[in-house]
Design a protein around this motif. Sequence first.
Motif, PDB file in Angstrom:
ATOM      1  N   TYR B  35       2.163 -32.680   6.300  1.00  0.00           N
ATOM      2  CA  TYR B  35       1.649 -31.316   6.156  1.00  0.00           C
ATOM      3  C   TYR B  35       0.321 -31.377   5.425  1.00  0.00           C
ATOM      4  O   TYR B  35       0.056 -32.282   4.653  1.00  0.00           O
ATOM      5  N   ARG B  36      -0.496 -30.366   5.662  1.00  0.00           N
ATOM      6  CA  ARG B  36      -1.652 -30.153   4.813  1.00  0.00           C
ATOM      7  C   ARG B  36      -1.515 -28.795   4.145  1.00  0.00           C
ATOM      8  O   ARG B  36      -0.937 -27.852   4.736  1.00  0.00           O
ATOM      9  N   GLN B  37      -2.038 -28.723   2.924  1.00  0.00           N
ATOM     10  CA  GLN B  37      -1.938 -27.477   2.169  1.00  0.00           C
ATOM     11  C   GLN B  37      -3.327 -27.007   1.769  1.00  0.00           C
ATOM     12  O   GLN B  37      -4.070 -27.722   1.098  1.00  0.00           O
ATOM     13  N   ASP B  38      -3.657 -25.811   2.201  1.00  0.00           N
ATOM     14  CA  ASP B  38      -4.925 -25.179   1.871  1.00  0.00           C
ATOM     15  C   ASP B  38      -4.637 -23.772   1.369  1.00  0.00           C
ATOM     16  O   ASP B  38      -3.713 -23.108   1.852  1.00  0.00           O
ATOM     17  N   THR B  39      -5.453 -23.317   0.443  1.00  0.00           N
ATOM     18  CA  THR B  39      -5.285 -21.979  -0.122  1.00  0.00           C
ATOM     19  C   THR B  39      -5.276 -20.940   0.997  1.00  0.00           C
ATOM     20  O   THR B  39      -6.149 -20.934   1.855  1.00  0.00           O
ATOM     21  N   GLY B  40      -4.263 -20.092   0.975  1.00  0.00           N
ATOM     22  CA  GLY B  40      -4.159 -19.029   1.958  1.00  0.00           C
ATOM     23  C   GLY B  40      -3.447 -19.417   3.242  1.00  0.00           C
ATOM     24  O   GLY B  40      -3.151 -18.551   4.072  1.00  0.00           O
ATOM     25  N   HIS B  41      -3.176 -20.712   3.396  1.00  0.00           N
ATOM     26  CA  HIS B  41      -2.529 -21.166   4.637  1.00  0.00           C
ATOM     27  C   HIS B  41      -1.151 -21.770   4.405  1.00  0.00           C
ATOM     28  O   HIS B  41      -0.455 -22.116   5.351  1.00  0.00           O
ATOM     29  N   GLY B  42      -0.752 -21.911   3.196  1.00  0.00           N
ATOM     30  CA  GLY B  42       0.552 -22.506   2.934  1.00  0.00           C
ATOM     31  C   GLY B  42       0.594 -23.961   3.353  1.00  0.00           C
ATOM     32  O   GLY B  42      -0.389 -24.695   3.241  1.00  0.00           O
ATOM     33  N   LEU B  43       1.736 -24.385   3.872  1.00  0.00           N
ATOM     34  CA  LEU B  43       1.940 -25.754   4.331  1.00  0.00           C
ATOM     35  C   LEU B  43       1.948 -25.746   5.858  1.00  0.00           C
ATOM     36  O   LEU B  43       2.809 -25.128   6.479  1.00  0.00           O
ATOM     37  N   ARG B  44       1.003 -26.439   6.441  1.00  0.00           N
ATOM     38  CA  ARG B  44       0.909 -26.465   7.899  1.00  0.00           C
ATOM     39  C   ARG B  44       1.274 -27.851   8.421  1.00  0.00           C
ATOM     40  O   ARG B  44       0.764 -28.860   7.940  1.00  0.00           O
ATOM     41  N   LEU B  45       2.131 -27.858   9.433  1.00  0.00           N
ATOM     42  CA  LEU B  45       2.671 -29.102   9.970  1.00  0.00           C
ATOM     43  C   LEU B  45       1.677 -29.757  10.922  1.00  0.00           C
ATOM     44  O   LEU B  45       1.267 -29.155  11.906  1.00  0.00           O
ATOM     45  N   ILE B  46       1.344 -31.016  10.635  1.00  0.00           N
ATOM     46  CA  ILE B  46       0.370 -31.738  11.449  1.00  0.00           C
ATOM     47  C   ILE B  46       1.082 -32.592  12.506  1.00  0.00           C
ATOM     48  O   ILE B  46       0.852 -32.473  13.700  1.00  0.00           O
ATOM     49  N   HIS B  47       1.923 -33.493  12.045  1.00  0.00           N
ATOM     50  CA  HIS B  47       2.736 -34.345  12.914  1.00  0.00           C
ATOM     51  C   HIS B  47       4.080 -34.550  12.239  1.00  0.00           C
ATOM     52  O   HIS B  47       4.199 -34.439  11.023  1.00  0.00           O
ATOM     53  N   THR B  55       6.598 -40.034  17.486  1.00  0.00           N
ATOM     54  CA  THR B  55       5.726 -39.095  16.806  1.00  0.00           C
ATOM     55  C   THR B  55       5.651 -37.834  17.656  1.00  0.00           C
ATOM     56  O   THR B  55       5.646 -37.922  18.890  1.00  0.00           O
ATOM     57  N   GLU B  56       5.624 -36.697  17.000  1.00  0.00           N
ATOM     58  CA  GLU B  56       5.562 -35.411  17.672  1.00  0.00           C
ATOM     59  C   GLU B  56       4.429 -34.594  17.077  1.00  0.00           C
ATOM     60  O   GLU B  56       4.176 -34.669  15.869  1.00  0.00           O
ATOM     61  N   LYS B  57       3.771 -33.819  17.922  1.00  0.00           N
ATOM     62  CA  LYS B  57       2.724 -32.939  17.426  1.00  0.00           C
ATOM     63  C   LYS B  57       3.327 -31.732  16.714  1.00  0.00           C
ATOM     64  O   LYS B  57       4.300 -31.141  17.195  1.00  0.00           O
ATOM     65  N   GLY B  58       2.724 -31.409  15.582  1.00  0.00           N
ATOM     66  CA  GLY B  58       3.106 -30.200  14.870  1.00  0.00           C
ATOM     67  C   GLY B  58       2.260 -29.032  15.322  1.00  0.00           C
ATOM     68  O   GLY B  58       1.875 -28.948  16.491  1.00  0.00           O
ATOM     69  N   ASP B  59       1.945 -28.152  14.406  1.00  0.00           N
ATOM     70  CA  ASP B  59       1.206 -26.938  14.748  1.00  0.00           C
ATOM     71  C   ASP B  59      -0.315 -27.129  14.732  1.00  0.00           C
ATOM     72  O   ASP B  59      -1.041 -26.388  15.385  1.00  0.00           O
ATOM     73  N   ILE B  60      -0.813 -28.115  13.987  1.00  0.00           N
ATOM     74  CA  ILE B  60      -2.265 -28.342  13.903  1.00  0.00           C
ATOM     75  C   ILE B  60      -2.574 -29.839  14.062  1.00  0.00           C
ATOM     76  O   ILE B  60      -3.126 -30.479  13.175  1.00  0.00           O
ATOM     77  N   PRO B  61      -2.296 -30.438  15.220  1.00  0.00           N
ATOM     78  CA  PRO B  61      -2.463 -31.888  15.373  1.00  0.00           C
ATOM     79  C   PRO B  61      -3.883 -32.362  15.677  1.00  0.00           C
ATOM     80  O   PRO B  61      -4.167 -33.562  15.555  1.00  0.00           O
ATOM     81  N   ASP B  62      -4.766 -31.434  16.069  1.00  0.00           N
ATOM     82  CA  ASP B  62      -6.094 -31.853  16.518  1.00  0.00           C
ATOM     83  C   ASP B  62      -6.861 -32.563  15.400  1.00  0.00           C
ATOM     84  O   ASP B  62      -6.977 -32.066  14.293  1.00  0.00           O
ATOM     85  N   GLY B  63      -7.407 -33.745  15.755  1.00  0.00           N
ATOM     86  CA  GLY B  63      -8.171 -34.527  14.788  1.00  0.00           C
ATOM     87  C   GLY B  63      -7.324 -35.506  13.994  1.00  0.00           C
ATOM     88  O   GLY B  63      -7.854 -36.234  13.160  1.00  0.00           O
ATOM     89  N   TYR B  64      -6.023 -35.522  14.272  1.00  0.00           N
ATOM     90  CA  TYR B  64      -5.101 -36.397  13.550  1.00  0.00           C
ATOM     91  C   TYR B  64      -4.239 -37.196  14.524  1.00  0.00           C
ATOM     92  O   TYR B  64      -3.854 -36.698  15.578  1.00  0.00           O
ATOM     93  N   LYS B  65      -3.931 -38.424  14.128  1.00  0.00           N
ATOM     94  CA  LYS B  65      -2.926 -39.227  14.822  1.00  0.00           C
ATOM     95  C   LYS B  65      -1.874 -39.633  13.804  1.00  0.00           C
ATOM     96  O   LYS B  65      -2.110 -39.611  12.603  1.00  0.00           O
ATOM     97  N   ALA B  66      -0.702 -39.990  14.308  1.00  0.00           N
ATOM     98  CA  ALA B  66       0.361 -40.429  13.418  1.00  0.00           C
ATOM     99  C   ALA B  66       0.999 -41.690  13.975  1.00  0.00           C
ATOM    100  O   ALA B  66       0.939 -41.971  15.182  1.00  0.00           O
ATOM    101  N   SER B  67       1.606 -42.454  13.084  1.00  0.00           N
ATOM    102  CA  SER B  67       2.274 -43.690  13.479  1.00  0.00           C
ATOM    103  C   SER B  67       3.536 -43.866  12.652  1.00  0.00           C
ATOM    104  O   SER B  67       3.501 -43.731  11.429  1.00  0.00           O
TER     105      SER B  67
END
Lengths: 114, 113
Positions: B35-47, B55-67
Amino acid sequence: QQQVRQSPQSLTVWEGETAILNCSYEDSTFDYFPWYWQFPRESPALLIAIRPVSNKKEDGRFTIFFNKREKKLSLHITDSQPGDSATYFCAASHSSSNTNKVVFGTGTRLQVLP
Amino acid sequence: EAAVTQSPRNKVAVTGGKVTLSCNQTNNHNNMYWYRQDTGHGLRLIHYSYGAGSTEKGDIPDGYKASRPSQENFSLILELATPSQTSVYFCASGSTINNQAPLFGEGTRLSVL
């Protein structure tokens, strides 16, 4: 789109009062709802959780009320203490799914004044 | 003792550089999350991942890869870091079997200049 919504964004109560934090969700197939609290400069920590088989879950001063029909939950903190001041997150997941995606709301910042 | 350990804890990167954030869990959990956490956005799931090799894409996967090379390890990779990826990143692990809600690591503060 935001799958889990929380309100209010921020809430201030006096010590001893009851704080009520609200949460709603879009996906009716969500079946597990954990609440987390997060103190400044710390990571989120699990506070209490509920499944839709119940409409209430209580743990000390913290109680979740769940309304499946309206897809709404609320966290009630009775006898609020200054140490309860934190940001509270509602989350939702499909617990029975092998791919257990967990999504969070944007949080409610609670301040309890002495 | 159950634990989720992230490294590094703080990172400064340059725009266009590659960044790898690492996460290790000793909980024997099948699920892991970034997850990434930014003010006003809470915790957003990346992968997220439900087991080694997945690995599965979360809600904001663009620009990120996971392994997920193993049950214990889950990495987040920024191939071409951008200033918009400046954030606090949290790794978490959870169990479908025990239906245990995610347990979070201490977070990584990333600044992309």
